[in-house]
Design a protein around this motif. Structure first.
Motif, PDB file in Angstrom:
ATOM      1  N   UNK A  46      34.756  42.592  47.911  1.00  0.00           N
ATOM      2  CA  UNK A  46      33.774  42.023  46.978  1.00  0.00           C
ATOM      3  C   UNK A  46      34.411  41.661  45.637  1.00  0.00           C
ATOM      4  N   UNK A  47      35.377  42.477  45.194  1.00  0.00           N
ATOM      5  CA  UNK A  47      36.072  42.158  43.939  1.00  0.00           C
ATOM      6  C   UNK A  47      36.794  40.813  44.071  1.00  0.00           C
ATOM      7  N   UNK A  48      37.477  40.613  45.216  1.00  0.00           N
ATOM      8  CA  UNK A  48      38.145  39.328  45.465  1.00  0.00           C
ATOM      9  C   UNK A  48      37.133  38.194  45.590  1.00  0.00           C
ATOM     10  N   UNK A  49      35.988  38.498  46.254  1.00  0.00           N
ATOM     11  CA  UNK A  49      34.991  37.453  46.519  1.00  0.00           C
ATOM     12  C   UNK A  49      34.309  36.960  45.245  1.00  0.00           C
ATOM     13  N   UNK A  50      34.196  37.847  44.238  1.00  0.00           N
ATOM     14  CA  UNK A  50      33.611  37.436  42.961  1.00  0.00           C
ATOM     15  C   UNK A  50      34.369  36.251  42.389  1.00  0.00           C
ATOM     16  N   UNK A  51      35.680  36.287  42.563  1.00  0.00           N
ATOM     17  CA  UNK A  51      36.540  35.238  41.981  1.00  0.00           C
ATOM     18  C   UNK A  51      36.953  34.171  43.000  1.00  0.00           C
ATOM     19  N   UNK A  52      36.857  34.521  44.311  1.00  0.00           N
ATOM     20  CA  UNK A  52      37.202  33.559  45.374  1.00  0.00           C
ATOM     21  C   UNK A  52      36.082  33.541  46.416  1.00  0.00           C
ATOM     22  N   UNK A  53      34.963  32.848  46.131  1.00  0.00           N
ATOM     23  CA  UNK A  53      33.785  32.858  47.013  1.00  0.00           C
ATOM     24  C   UNK A  53      34.056  32.393  48.444  1.00  0.00           C
ATOM     25  N   UNK A  54      35.083  31.562  48.655  1.00  0.00           N
ATOM     26  CA  UNK A  54      35.358  31.034  49.993  1.00  0.00           C
ATOM     27  C   UNK A  54      35.771  32.120  50.993  1.00  0.00           C
ATOM     28  N   UNK A  55      36.134  33.302  50.502  1.00  0.00           N
ATOM     29  CA  UNK A  55      36.535  34.405  51.394  1.00  0.00           C
ATOM     30  C   UNK A  55      35.377  34.918  52.245  1.00  0.00           C
ATOM     31  N   UNK A  56      34.135  34.582  51.865  1.00  0.00           N
ATOM     32  CA  UNK A  56      32.960  35.061  52.597  1.00  0.00           C
ATOM     33  C   UNK A  56      33.023  34.691  54.081  1.00  0.00           C
ATOM     34  N   UNK A  57      33.620  33.551  54.396  1.00  0.00           N
ATOM     35  CA  UNK A  57      33.721  33.091  55.791  1.00  0.00           C
ATOM     36  C   UNK A  57      34.596  34.012  56.632  1.00  0.00           C
ATOM     37  N   UNK A  58      35.429  34.820  55.992  1.00  0.00           N
ATOM     38  CA  UNK A  58      36.352  35.715  56.720  1.00  0.00           C
ATOM     39  C   UNK A  58      36.089  37.177  56.367  1.00  0.00           C
ATOM     40  N   UNK A  59      34.809  37.510  56.155  1.00  0.00           N
ATOM     41  CA  UNK A  59      34.445  38.853  55.704  1.00  0.00           C
ATOM     42  C   UNK A  59      34.943  39.947  56.654  1.00  0.00           C
ATOM     43  N   UNK A  60      34.581  39.874  57.934  1.00  0.00           N
ATOM     44  CA  UNK A  60      34.926  40.959  58.860  1.00  0.00           C
ATOM     45  C   UNK A  60      36.435  41.152  58.956  1.00  0.00           C
ATOM     46  N   UNK A  61      37.157  40.067  59.157  1.00  0.00           N
ATOM     47  CA  UNK A  61      38.619  40.155  59.300  1.00  0.00           C
ATOM     48  C   UNK A  61      39.264  40.701  58.027  1.00  0.00           C
ATOM     49  N   UNK A  62      38.769  40.236  56.876  1.00  0.00           N
ATOM     50  CA  UNK A  62      39.343  40.670  55.593  1.00  0.00           C
ATOM     51  C   UNK A  62      39.089  42.148  55.349  1.00  0.00           C
ATOM     52  N   UNK A  63      37.843  42.596  55.585  1.00  0.00           N
ATOM     53  CA  UNK A  63      37.488  43.999  55.362  1.00  0.00           C
ATOM     54  C   UNK A  63      38.301  44.914  56.268  1.00  0.00           C
ATOM     55  N   UNK A  64      38.436  44.533  57.553  1.00  0.00           N
ATOM     56  CA  UNK A  64      39.199  45.347  58.505  1.00  0.00           C
ATOM     57  C   UNK A  64      40.670  45.424  58.092  1.00  0.00           C
ATOM     58  N   UNK A  65      41.246  44.304  57.699  1.00  0.00           N
ATOM     59  CA  UNK A  65      42.645  44.277  57.271  1.00  0.00           C
ATOM     60  C   UNK A  65      42.851  45.152  56.027  1.00  0.00           C
ATOM     61  N   UNK A  66      41.934  45.041  55.085  1.00  0.00           N
ATOM     62  CA  UNK A  66      42.020  45.858  53.866  1.00  0.00           C
ATOM     63  C   UNK A  66      41.946  47.342  54.212  1.00  0.00           C
ATOM     64  N   UNK A  67      41.016  47.699  55.120  1.00  0.00           N
ATOM     65  CA  UNK A  67      40.857  49.105  55.529  1.00  0.00           C
ATOM     66  C   UNK A  67      42.137  49.650  56.154  1.00  0.00           C
ATOM     67  N   UNK A  68      42.763  48.850  57.033  1.00  0.00           N
ATOM     68  CA  UNK A  68      44.003  49.272  57.684  1.00  0.00           C
ATOM     69  C   UNK A  68      45.110  49.480  56.646  1.00  0.00           C
ATOM     70  N   UNK A  69      45.225  48.552  55.707  1.00  0.00           N
ATOM     71  CA  UNK A  69      46.262  48.659  54.661  1.00  0.00           C
ATOM     72  C   UNK A  69      46.036  49.895  53.795  1.00  0.00           C
ATOM     73  N   UNK A  70      44.758  50.127  53.406  1.00  0.00           N
ATOM     74  CA  UNK A  70      44.430  51.267  52.537  1.00  0.00           C
ATOM     75  C   UNK A  70      44.754  52.588  53.227  1.00  0.00           C
ATOM     76  N   UNK A  71      44.278  52.757  54.472  1.00  0.00           N
ATOM     77  CA  UNK A  71      44.470  54.051  55.150  1.00  0.00           C
ATOM     78  C   UNK A  71      45.936  54.258  55.516  1.00  0.00           C
ATOM     79  N   UNK A  72      46.648  53.180  55.860  1.00  0.00           N
ATOM     80  CA  UNK A  72      48.078  53.297  56.166  1.00  0.00           C
ATOM     81  C   UNK A  72      48.865  53.700  54.917  1.00  0.00           C
ATOM     82  N   UNK A  73      48.480  53.133  53.771  1.00  0.00           N
ATOM     83  CA  UNK A  73      49.138  53.482  52.508  1.00  0.00           C
ATOM     84  C   UNK A  73      48.893  54.942  52.155  1.00  0.00           C
TER      85      UNK A  73
END
Length: 424
Positions: free
Chosen positions: A123-150
């Protein structure tokens, strides 16, 4: 010539002061997460400041229990569950029930925390880049994997001092974000005063919210993990005064940060008649009132709350097992790495299936209160054992605080049972 060195010197001193915070930083990490923030936002936007008294009582009793568990370890050299097993008649059974209950609650919370944290980053990214909404599921899942792996990679470092410094960074960002937000959006002073008068909202979900408040603020995991973190800090009986100060600071900061979240939600949304049930609903409701900067600041605080909770939640099961087995936590052991790896994969369930974790988060906070009476009763028996505590045996004032906490926890547990029956 002296002026250029003055500023770095001040910054170094400020950084040293922040990093000098003791094991209490883990208490804040366990207590204030996205589940806690969600509860505060829901309560503030729905009931105003009416439940401030619950938060205050929970923080007072939490401070007493953090202090008591820390003192017990400094005096005896033993950790909580190991001492339960060793010194109490039904201690082995009590310890096993506590391990199962807390691990269940924390891992359920972990799923929601990771899901919410990944959504907040999106959502922080989407505030400034609204076009990301089309890739919500993929983006959220990728972010989750990166966060938990880190986070898992950080755990493999396996050093107490490193864990502490990571949490200090997250908690500092979280606290500053919420407190600065409070200066932009705040409730009326009279509402704050009225919120300190005990009352339960006579509406559907009111009892559930009271139980969730206590479940998230008087977190049993916070008290049980305290002895291992105190030992990890290298404190001994000579640090009794420092331990007491650390416990008081931790309880005060939990109250200030949590109350700030509730107050922002109350000031911005309660009088607008816009109750929220999701952290992410703040995007549409808070932005027109507080502006994009305040919204981003609040989101960074909520994100830091989530990240500061993921770390301790991953640690909780190996901490409790190590406590039960020997009273020593070996972060380089195979057991530690396997359990934390499983917890990391378990945390991905919500992002993977695209589920909404918010309601489950609040319900899981309610489940946390059922272990609490056992955790308080166990430490009461231990600190009143003269053979163990010797001249440091609990005095009348500490016992009054502990028995008041026990009565409060039993009352809230009963309230939680009623709320869950109504819910299901």
């Amino acid at each position: 010539m002296d002026k250029p060195t003055a500023s770095p010197s001040f910054l170094k001193k400020l950084l040293a002061l922040v990093l000098a915070f003791g094991p209490g930083i883990f208490a804040i990490g366990y207590t204030i997460g996205t589940g806690s923030v969600t509860s505060m936002i829901v309560a503030g936007s729905t009931y105003g400041m009416q439940l401030l008294w619950v938060l205050l009582l929970s923080c007072i009793f939490s401070g007493v229990l953090i202090f008591t568990y820390g003192n017990f370890t400094l005096v005896t050299g033993e950790t909580a569950l190991y001492a339960f097993k060793k010194h109490l008649k039904w201690g082995k059974l009590i310890a096993i029930l506590i391990i199962i209950g807390i691990s269940f609650g924390q891992w359920n919370s972990l799923m929601g925390i990771l899901g919410i944290s990944a959504n907040i980053i999106f959502e922080i990214f989407r505030i400034y880049f609204p076009s990301l909404e089309a890739y919500r599921y993929e983006s959220v899942l990728l972010i989750a994997v990166v966060v938990i792996a880190t986070m898992y990679r950080f755990l493999l470092v396996g050093k107490y001092a490193f864990f502490e410094k990571i949490l200090v960074i997250f908690v500092t960002i979280m606290g500053l974000s919420f407190i600065i937000s409070l200066f932009m959006v705040y409730p009326l002073p009279i509402e704050v005063v009225q919120g300190l008068i005990p009352s339960i909202p006579e509406v559907e979900g009111g009892q559930m919210m009271v139980a969730a408040f206590v479940g998230t603020t008087m977190a049993a995991a916070t008290f049980l993990s305290r002895p291992l973190f105190v030992k990890g800090k290298g404190w001994t009986i000579e640090n009794l005064g420092q331990q007491k100060k650390d416990a008081i600071i931790a309880a005060c900061l939990v109250f200030i940060i949590s109350a700030a979240v509730m107050a922002v939600a109350s000031g911005a949304l309660f009088h607008q008649g816009k109750p929220v049930t999701k952290v992410l609903e703040m995007v549409n409701t808070l932005e027109p009132i507080a502006g994009k900067f305040a919204l981003t600041l609040f989101f960074f605080g909520t994100l830091s709350a989530g990240l500061s909770s993921i770390f301790p939640c991953l640690l909780i099961a190996p901490i409790l097992l190590a406590d039960y087995q020997s009273g020593e936590l070996d972060t380089s052991s195979r057991q530690f790495k396997i359990i934390t790896a499983f917890a990391s994969l378990f945390a991905l369930i919500v992002p993977l299936f695209g589920a909404n974790p918010i309601e489950m988060q609040i319900v899981s906070q309610v489940f946390n209160v059922f272990v609490l009476p056992l955790v308080i009763l166990g430490i009461i028996l231990l600190v009143n054992n003269k053979n163990l505590m010797k001249e440091y045996k609990a005095g009348i004032w500490l016992n009054l605080g502990l028995f008041a906490a026990l009565f409060f926890s039993c009352l809230i547990s009963y309230n939680g049972v009623v709320a869950l029956f109504d819910y299901f």
